[in-house]
Scaffold this motif. Structure first.
Motif, PDB file in Angstrom:
ATOM      1  N   LYS A   6       0.820  -1.204   0.000  1.00 53.99           N
ATOM      2  CA  LYS A   6       0.000   0.000   0.000  1.00 53.99           C
ATOM      3  C   LYS A   6       0.856   1.257   0.000  1.00 53.99           C
ATOM      4  N   LEU A   7       1.958   1.255   0.753  1.00 52.74           N
ATOM      5  CA  LEU A   7       2.825   2.419   0.829  1.00 52.74           C
ATOM      6  C   LEU A   7       3.574   2.658  -0.473  1.00 52.74           C
ATOM      7  N   ASN A   8       3.788   1.613  -1.262  1.00 52.00           N
ATOM      8  CA  ASN A   8       4.486   1.768  -2.535  1.00 52.00           C
ATOM      9  C   ASN A   8       3.546   2.168  -3.666  1.00 52.00           C
ATOM     10  N   ALA A   9       2.375   1.569  -3.705  1.00 54.46           N
ATOM     11  CA  ALA A   9       1.430   1.850  -4.797  1.00 54.46           C
ATOM     12  C   ALA A   9       0.016   1.592  -4.297  1.00 54.46           C
ATOM     13  N   ALA A  10      -0.666   2.644  -3.885  1.00 55.40           N
ATOM     14  CA  ALA A  10      -2.008   2.521  -3.323  1.00 55.40           C
ATOM     15  C   ALA A  10      -3.062   2.543  -4.429  1.00 55.40           C
ATOM     16  N   ASP A  11      -4.307   2.309  -4.026  1.00 51.85           N
ATOM     17  CA  ASP A  11      -5.421   2.241  -4.975  1.00 51.85           C
ATOM     18  C   ASP A  11      -6.249   3.524  -4.883  1.00 51.85           C
ATOM     19  N   ILE A  12      -6.209   4.354  -5.931  1.00 51.58           N
ATOM     20  CA  ILE A  12      -7.002   5.585  -5.933  1.00 51.58           C
ATOM     21  C   ILE A  12      -8.250   5.448  -6.804  1.00 51.58           C
ATOM     22  N   LEU A  13      -8.511   4.218  -7.284  1.00 52.33           N
ATOM     23  CA  LEU A  13      -9.580   4.026  -8.262  1.00 52.33           C
ATOM     24  C   LEU A  13     -10.946   4.441  -7.716  1.00 52.33           C
ATOM     25  N   PHE A  14     -11.200   4.141  -6.451  1.00 52.60           N
ATOM     26  CA  PHE A  14     -12.521   4.433  -5.881  1.00 52.60           C
ATOM     27  C   PHE A  14     -12.447   5.583  -4.879  1.00 52.60           C
ATOM     28  N   THR A  15     -11.804   6.660  -5.300  1.00 50.26           N
ATOM     29  CA  THR A  15     -11.736   7.882  -4.505  1.00 50.26           C
ATOM     30  C   THR A  15     -13.143   8.425  -4.271  1.00 50.26           C
ATOM     31  N   LEU A  16     -13.390   8.905  -3.062  1.00 52.98           N
ATOM     32  CA  LEU A  16     -14.699   9.461  -2.722  1.00 52.98           C
ATOM     33  C   LEU A  16     -14.750  10.953  -3.032  1.00 52.98           C
ATOM     34  N   GLY A  53      -0.819  17.601 -19.672  1.00 49.95           N
ATOM     35  CA  GLY A  53      -1.656  16.890 -20.629  1.00 49.95           C
ATOM     36  C   GLY A  53      -1.197  15.457 -20.843  1.00 49.95           C
ATOM     37  N   PHE A  54       0.103  15.285 -20.993  1.00 46.84           N
ATOM     38  CA  PHE A  54       0.677  13.954 -21.217  1.00 46.84           C
ATOM     39  C   PHE A  54       0.399  13.046 -20.018  1.00 46.84           C
ATOM     40  N   GLY A  55       0.684  13.557 -18.817  1.00 45.39           N
ATOM     41  CA  GLY A  55       0.488  12.763 -17.612  1.00 45.39           C
ATOM     42  C   GLY A  55      -0.973  12.461 -17.347  1.00 45.39           C
ATOM     43  N   SER A  56      -1.852  13.433 -17.602  1.00 48.01           N
ATOM     44  CA  SER A  56      -3.284  13.233 -17.379  1.00 48.01           C
ATOM     45  C   SER A  56      -3.831  12.142 -18.296  1.00 48.01           C
ATOM     46  N   ALA A  57      -3.445  12.184 -19.565  1.00 50.70           N
ATOM     47  CA  ALA A  57      -3.899  11.156 -20.505  1.00 50.70           C
ATOM     48  C   ALA A  57      -3.414   9.772 -20.075  1.00 50.70           C
ATOM     49  N   ALA A  58      -2.156   9.697 -19.621  1.00 50.17           N
ATOM     50  CA  ALA A  58      -1.584   8.407 -19.218  1.00 50.17           C
ATOM     51  C   ALA A  58      -2.254   7.855 -17.963  1.00 50.17           C
ATOM     52  N   ILE A  59      -2.507   8.733 -16.978  1.00 48.69           N
ATOM     53  CA  ILE A  59      -3.052   8.231 -15.715  1.00 48.69           C
ATOM     54  C   ILE A  59      -4.529   7.842 -15.856  1.00 48.69           C
ATOM     55  N   ILE A  60      -5.281   8.579 -16.673  1.00 48.28           N
ATOM     56  CA  ILE A  60      -6.682   8.204 -16.907  1.00 48.28           C
ATOM     57  C   ILE A  60      -6.759   6.885 -17.680  1.00 48.28           C
ATOM     58  N   THR A  61      -5.848   6.706 -18.634  1.00 41.76           N
ATOM     59  CA  THR A  61      -5.758   5.424 -19.334  1.00 41.76           C
ATOM     60  C   THR A  61      -5.462   4.300 -18.343  1.00 41.76           C
ATOM     61  N   ALA A  62      -4.569   4.577 -17.385  1.00 47.34           N
ATOM     62  CA  ALA A  62      -4.210   3.574 -16.378  1.00 47.34           C
ATOM     63  C   ALA A  62      -5.403   3.208 -15.508  1.00 47.34           C
ATOM     64  N   LEU A  63      -6.216   4.197 -15.128  1.00 48.12           N
ATOM     65  CA  LEU A  63      -7.397   3.917 -14.308  1.00 48.12           C
ATOM     66  C   LEU A  63      -8.382   3.021 -15.055  1.00 48.12           C
ATOM     67  N   LEU A  64      -8.614   3.326 -16.328  1.00 44.45           N
ATOM     68  CA  LEU A  64      -9.510   2.501 -17.140  1.00 44.45           C
ATOM     69  C   LEU A  64      -8.934   1.095 -17.337  1.00 44.45           C
ATOM     70  N   ASP A 108      -9.216  -5.476 -14.025  1.00 45.82           N
ATOM     71  CA  ASP A 108      -9.125  -5.853 -12.606  1.00 45.82           C
ATOM     72  C   ASP A 108      -7.669  -6.037 -12.170  1.00 45.82           C
ATOM     73  N   LEU A 109      -6.865  -5.012 -12.456  1.00 45.49           N
ATOM     74  CA  LEU A 109      -5.445  -5.030 -12.108  1.00 45.49           C
ATOM     75  C   LEU A 109      -5.161  -4.030 -10.990  1.00 45.49           C
ATOM     76  N   PRO A 110      -4.055  -4.199 -10.261  1.00 44.46           N
ATOM     77  CA  PRO A 110      -3.708  -3.238  -9.193  1.00 44.46           C
ATOM     78  C   PRO A 110      -3.573  -1.829  -9.751  1.00 44.46           C
TER      79      PRO A 110
END
Length: 250
Positions: free
Chosen positions: A116-126, A205-216, A222-224
């Protein structure tokens, strides 16, 4: 519930994280102290480990921010007085990693906390998590855009590293150390290899596109989430840099 209704808080938090980290990432790469953010993030994780593993989560913000600020002050001091400062900061990171592992060894949930400290899950942020992020990152952005350029000397160093420590304290808790490192370095690295757009705008812009792609990517397969973010942001940055270099040599 539709996908947008479910994930929109995570999308917004992701864009906020990319923006505030590229502000620091561009400066870190220009300074040539790449391990700075990793060392500060690791020390923030040490503070979080102390709180969670030894104190049942008590005073979490105090311990996390305290250790992050400690690393920031040490690096600010070392950056002006120590030779081969990148080696010094790299060793500071190693010290933080070892300290965290020794602390987590005292907990029966040590490996789970480590992941969790290395790579947490932000997918279901409130949605309620977004207000504090807006306020904190807004204040830090004001400091970096308006106060930071107007000061010099050791005061400039302390403001930079303290603001970075505040940012990392928040983002390590929500995203994890390795995700924070990726957000700081990868989009900024890609941005500094091109000259067509302003680096901050391109990195955002570059980072936003990459991170949104990662969330999808994470949601549908169903990956970490944390490691999906690292894979997409770092992978896309490396591919982009290599592709630009190949074109430049033609």
């Amino acid at each position: 519930m539709s996908l947008i209704e479910l994930l929109w808080p995570a999308f917004i938090l992701s864009v906020l994280l990319v923006f505030i980290h590229t502000v620091f990432g561009l400066e870190i790469i220009r300074r040539g102290v790449i391990f700075t953010d990793l060392a500060i993030g690791q020390f923030a994780a040490v503070g979080l480990a102390v709180s969670v593993a030894l104190l049942d989560g008590a005073f979490q913000i105090f311990w996390t921010l305290g250790f992050a600020l400690l690393a920031a002050v040490i690096i600010a001091f070392a950056s002006r007085r120590v030779e081969h400062v990148e080696a010094f900061i790299g060793l500071l990171y190693a010290l933080g990693m070892a300290s965290m592992m020794l602390i987590l060894a005292q907990s029966s949930e040590g490996m789970e906390l480590f992941n969790k400290l290395n790579a947490a899950d932000i997918l279901f942020t409130l949605p309620e998590d977004l207000l504090s992020a807006f306020l904190l990152y807004g204040v830090i952005a004001l400091i970096m855009f308006y106060l930071y350029p107007r000061i010099s000397g050791i005061a400039k160093e302390l403001v930079f590293f303290s603001a970075l420590a505040l940012t990392v304290t928040s983002s390590v808790q929500s995203a994890g150390v390795l995700v924070v490192f990726s957000l700081l370095v990868a989009p900024s690295y890609a941005a500094l290899t091109q000259t067509r757009f302003k680096p901050l705008y391109f990195a955002w812009g570059f980072g936003s596109a990459a991170i949104i792609t990662a969330l999808l990517f994470s949601y549908y397969l169903d990956l970490p989430t944390g490691y999906s973010i690292i894979f997409c942001i770092v992978g896309s940055s490396l591919v982009y840099v290599l592709f630009r270099n190949m074109l430049a040599k033609k």
